[in-house]
Write an enzyme that holds these catalytic residues in place. Sequence first.
Site, mmCIF file in Angstrom:
data_model
loop_
_atom_site.group_PDB
_atom_site.id
_atom_site.type_symbol
_atom_site.label_atom_id
_atom_site.label_comp_id
_atom_site.label_asym_id
_atom_site.label_seq_id
_atom_site.Cartn_x
_atom_site.Cartn_y
_atom_site.Cartn_z
ATOM 1 N N CYS A 26 3.176 9.409 4.905
ATOM 2 C CA CYS A 26 3.771 10.761 4.845
ATOM 3 C C CYS A 26 3.197 11.495 6.057
ATOM 4 O O CYS A 26 1.988 11.397 6.341
ATOM 5 C CB CYS A 26 3.355 11.446 3.552
ATOM 6 S SG CYS A 26 3.675 13.226 3.535
ATOM 7 N N CYS B 38 9.755 12.927 8.871
ATOM 8 C CA CYS B 38 9.468 13.029 7.442
ATOM 9 C C CYS B 38 9.877 11.696 6.808
ATOM 10 O O CYS B 38 11.056 11.313 6.874
ATOM 11 C CB CYS B 38 10.287 14.173 6.854
ATOM 12 S SG CYS B 38 10.129 14.370 5.071
HETATM 13 N N1 DGL Z 1 6.073 15.007 5.538
HETATM 14 C C1 DGL Z 1 6.875 14.505 4.444
HETATM 15 C C2 DGL Z 1 6.874 12.982 4.483
HETATM 16 O O1 DGL Z 1 6.581 12.403 5.521
HETATM 17 C C3 DGL Z 1 6.439 15.139 3.169
HETATM 18 C C4 DGL Z 1 7.518 15.171 2.140
HETATM 19 C C5 DGL Z 1 7.369 16.220 1.080
HETATM 20 O O2 DGL Z 1 7.617 17.388 1.372
HETATM 21 O O3 DGL Z 1 7.054 15.855 -0.068
HETATM 22 O O4 DGL Z 1 7.178 12.314 3.529
#
Ligand code: DGL
Length: 258
Positions: free
Chosen positions: A186, A75
């Site tokens: 993301c 993440c």
């Molecule tokens: N998968 C997360 C990232 O890489 C998403 C973060 C979120 O929940 O806003 O930033």
Amino acid sequence: MDNKNRPIGFFDSGVGGLSVMREAIRLMPNEDYIYFGDSKNAPYGIKTVDEVRTLTVEAFEYLLKKNVKAIVVACNTATSAAIDLVRDKYKDIPIIGIEPALKLAVKYNRKGNIIIMATPMTLREKKFKALMKRYAKDHDIVSLPCAKLVELIENGIITGKELEDYLKEKFKPYDNKDIGVVVLGCTHYPFIKETLHKLINEDIPIIDGGFGTSQELKRRLKEKNLLNTKEKKGNITIINSNGNEDIIELSKRLIEIS
Ligand code: DGL
């Protein structure tokens, strides 16, 4: 249990980190994997840094109880908010984070803007600022915060009109000829790559850090002599804080999408 046989833990705010874990599975199919998605608390990108730090520590505690030998913070948002904290707190296991693949984007050496799609928090935090500082003087880098995108993907919307309209609006200020490369900063976004490619020219590369992060994971495991040596395929366990069966179904569907 031999340390080599312990599973690898993956963590994300929701289903996004599966885009990284699927690369790791391809690279190291004989490892066992435990994925923890915190969909109950997603999206992280619009929370405060302190909230994301607390949730990240909770996820670590949970995965450590599962006896993992390494943890991938799959993440970008949690990495930017909490990687220093967890590295400091859990010194005994390798911890691998992820950040927008700007270094790779620059290697493409294409004319035009490097567009970084990510959550508002990732783009605001000092980790990304430091990356920008390194590359911005020689390249045109555009930050494109996409606050709502995680919510759509968490709801299984990875194709269709609602998503296309959202992406069209986001890319409206940029002419195709001015885009050099798009970075998916993301881990949720690789799941909408095909839809995005329908909207921007096919020859514009869309890149993410999933493979690079998995290579780094392998390197760190090897360095600590923790690579699993068994020959058969490993087990994959997917757990989600949102106790709903639908999210597990969605997770399984997403991990099969290449
Ligand atoms: N998968 C997360 C990232 O890489 C998403 C973060 C979120 O929940 O806003 O930033």
